[in-house]
Enzyme design. Sequence first.
Site, PDB file in Angstrom:
ATOM      1  N   LYS A  19      45.367  45.798  39.465  1.00 25.08           N
ATOM      2  CA  LYS A  19      46.809  46.034  39.477  1.00 25.08           C
ATOM      3  C   LYS A  19      47.555  44.907  38.798  1.00 25.08           C
ATOM      4  O   LYS A  19      48.396  45.132  37.914  1.00 25.08           O
ATOM      5  CB  LYS A  19      47.296  46.223  40.921  1.00 25.08           C
ATOM      6  CG  LYS A  19      48.754  46.676  41.028  1.00 25.08           C
ATOM      7  CD  LYS A  19      49.744  45.552  41.119  1.00 25.08           C
ATOM      8  CE  LYS A  19      49.701  44.859  42.455  1.00 25.08           C
ATOM      9  NZ  LYS A  19      50.794  43.854  42.603  1.00 25.08           N
ATOM     10  N   ASP A  28      50.024  50.206  42.687  1.00 26.49           N
ATOM     11  CA  ASP A  28      50.291  49.484  43.931  1.00 26.49           C
ATOM     12  C   ASP A  28      50.522  50.501  45.039  1.00 26.49           C
ATOM     13  O   ASP A  28      50.254  51.694  44.858  1.00 26.49           O
ATOM     14  CB  ASP A  28      51.500  48.542  43.767  1.00 26.49           C
ATOM     15  CG  ASP A  28      52.811  49.299  43.592  1.00 26.49           C
ATOM     16  OD1 ASP A  28      52.781  50.535  43.399  1.00 26.49           O
ATOM     17  OD2 ASP A  28      53.870  48.653  43.657  1.00 26.49           O
TER      18      ASP A  28
END
Length: 228
Positions: free
Chosen positions: A127, A145
């Site tokens: 991420k 996320d």
Amino acid sequence: MKEESLAQKKDRLKNILARLKQAIPDPRTELAFHNPFELLVATVLSAQTTDLTVNRVTPELFARFPTPAALAEASLSELETILRPTGFFRRKAQHVKELAQALATRYQGVVPETMEELVTLPGVGRKTASVVLFHGFSRPAIFVDTHVGRVSKRLGLTESDDPERVERDLSELIPEKDWGIAASRLLLHGRRVCLARRPLCKTCPCTDLCPAFPTFASGPLRRERGGV
């Protein structure tokens, strides 16, 4: 919502993203940064806190330690003092110091521009790497996320809670050139409208395209509307 073919799901998502473009025309990251190094550190610090909180501490952090080499030499006690407002500050201080050391020694102080290299850095997962690739280097990347994952599942774009699987599912539905901008809009939509506990369906432009909407319309949303 009826079972969809891949083509139908792609078409629905195209319509969703078109509406989100109207609602969120400029989906830039809310983290403040001036270069990929600052963005990388800020993204690591943003774990389990808000971007606003990170933006309050990074000016002092980067004023004192403007380069990977300088940050690598910082004392942990000084870093912990600066980073205390972000939560988990001892762990974060250790992570950013080790991250800076790795950048200084392995990459001559330059943030690498590939996923494969970025994820080898301390405290950096897919991420974080994806955020840096897109917002720092304008490279195609999908960052997943909690917000992107939640919105994607509610919209029926994935059935998984695993971020890497969500990333793969989205990559099959979105043209590569649009990965980053689409992920940015899904993230901000989740942060501002499609909230975890009480999604603001009344202000969402995509309710007719959302398989989860009937659940919220007959539950929390109905109560918020006074039983209508």
